[in-house]
Enzyme design. Sequence first.
Site, PDB file in Angstrom:
ATOM      1  N   GLY A   1     107.904 -70.007 117.060  1.00 45.91           N
ATOM      2  CA  GLY A   1     108.732 -70.486 118.158  1.00 45.91           C
ATOM      3  C   GLY A   1     108.885 -69.517 119.306  1.00 45.91           C
ATOM      4  O   GLY A   1     109.880 -69.561 120.033  1.00 45.91           O
TER       5      GLY A   1
ATOM      6  N   ILE B   1      99.176 -83.654 114.986  1.00 46.10           N
ATOM      7  CA  ILE B   1      98.612 -84.639 115.919  1.00 46.10           C
ATOM      8  C   ILE B   1      99.588 -85.804 115.984  1.00 46.10           C
ATOM      9  O   ILE B   1     100.049 -86.291 114.946  1.00 46.10           O
ATOM     10  CB  ILE B   1      97.240 -85.139 115.422  1.00 46.10           C
ATOM     11  CG1 ILE B   1      96.270 -83.970 115.247  1.00 46.10           C
ATOM     12  CG2 ILE B   1      96.680 -86.198 116.380  1.00 46.10           C
ATOM     13  CD1 ILE B   1      95.700 -83.405 116.514  1.00 46.10           C
TER      14      ILE B   1
ATOM     15  N   HIS C   1      98.781 -75.197 125.705  1.00 48.80           N
ATOM     16  CA  HIS C   1      97.548 -75.042 124.939  1.00 48.80           C
ATOM     17  C   HIS C   1      96.917 -73.702 125.313  1.00 48.80           C
ATOM     18  O   HIS C   1      96.810 -73.378 126.497  1.00 48.80           O
ATOM     19  CB  HIS C   1      96.597 -76.201 125.263  1.00 48.80           C
ATOM     20  CG  HIS C   1      95.310 -76.147 124.532  1.00 48.80           C
ATOM     21  ND1 HIS C   1      95.182 -76.482 123.198  1.00 48.80           N
ATOM     22  CD2 HIS C   1      94.067 -75.759 124.930  1.00 48.80           C
ATOM     23  CE1 HIS C   1      93.930 -76.324 122.814  1.00 48.80           C
ATOM     24  NE2 HIS C   1      93.228 -75.872 123.847  1.00 48.80           N
TER      25      HIS C   1
ATOM     26  N   ASP D   1      94.920 -82.820 124.148  1.00 48.83           N
ATOM     27  CA  ASP D   1      94.750 -81.680 125.069  1.00 48.83           C
ATOM     28  C   ASP D   1      94.028 -82.080 126.354  1.00 48.83           C
ATOM     29  O   ASP D   1      93.239 -81.310 126.902  1.00 48.83           O
ATOM     30  CB  ASP D   1      93.947 -80.562 124.376  1.00 48.83           C
ATOM     31  CG  ASP D   1      94.667 -80.041 123.135  1.00 48.83           C
ATOM     32  OD1 ASP D   1      93.969 -79.598 122.212  1.00 48.83           O
ATOM     33  OD2 ASP D   1      95.918 -80.110 123.101  1.00 48.83           O
TER      34      ASP D   1
HETATM   35  C1  GRF Z   1     100.662 -70.418 120.837  1.00 47.32           C
HETATM   36  O1  GRF Z   1      99.445 -69.742 121.030  1.00 47.32           O
HETATM   37  C2  GRF Z   1     100.589 -71.755 121.541  1.00 47.32           C
HETATM   38  O2  GRF Z   1      99.686 -71.739 122.627  1.00 47.32           O
HETATM   39  C3  GRF Z   1     100.066 -72.652 120.474  1.00 47.32           C
HETATM   40  O3  GRF Z   1     100.794 -72.238 119.323  1.00 47.32           O
HETATM   41  C4  GRF Z   1     100.837 -70.797 119.352  1.00 47.32           C
HETATM   42  C5  GRF Z   1     102.124 -70.284 118.730  1.00 47.32           C
HETATM   43  O4  GRF Z   1     103.176 -70.601 119.562  1.00 47.32           O
HETATM   44  N1  GRF Z   1     100.287 -74.036 120.805  1.00 47.32           N
HETATM   45  P1  GRF Z   1     104.714 -70.156 119.203  1.00 47.32           P
HETATM   46  O5  GRF Z   1     104.740 -68.641 119.058  1.00 47.32           O
HETATM   47  O6  GRF Z   1     105.084 -70.822 117.888  1.00 47.32           O
HETATM   48  O7  GRF Z   1     105.490 -70.620 120.379  1.00 47.32           O
END
Ligand code: GRF
Length: 197
Positions: free
Chosen positions: A13, A93, A110, A146
Amino acid sequence: MTRRVAILISGSGSNMVALARSMTGDHPARAVLVASNDPTAGGLAKASAMGIPTAAVDHRAFHGDRAAFEAALVEHIEAAAPDIVCLAGFMRILTPAFIARFKGRMLNIHPSLLPKYPGLHTHQRALDAGDKEAGCTVHEVTADLDAGPILGQARVPVLPGDTAETLAARVLEQEHRLYPAVLRRFAAGDRSPVLLP
Ligand code: GRF
């Protein structure tokens, strides 16, 4: 009128934290829910510590019944009455029905310069292709994975000796700048792309 934002996560997160921290002062939005498909997601505890209501629906309990999982998740989301849904490291998804419910008001980040490298393993693919730059994209979520309208991008150099891990860390820093900048603009009703140097 303050826009209500629900944030969906699956893991640490870090993007959710960056978004939540940005929604203060004269920012036109506030986080009203952080929800996850994984009850053990580290981001849930971070959200609680920030005083943000949380919810978790374990997708594994639905044994592949995507619609049933989403019905349970949507109950929590709709109870928070969000104006905007932000996917932030959300790794499931979504069905077209779920996406249609939040059409035009669901964003995702993304870790590539879309339209290059939709899907997974984006950093390794950029390295394998010999790309000299990489980055991240915030886009509207549509039924095509995406591939929705781009709302922002941030670029980073690919450096000699980079691995997927070192590149991912460099990109993640930019994600934490880009997503809040896009959300602030989007919440103010402006869909013009944010392009961070
Ligand atoms: C990040 O690289 C994001 O781009 C991808 O999930 C990864 C982890 O994100 N969608 P977070 O640290 O859980 O926000």
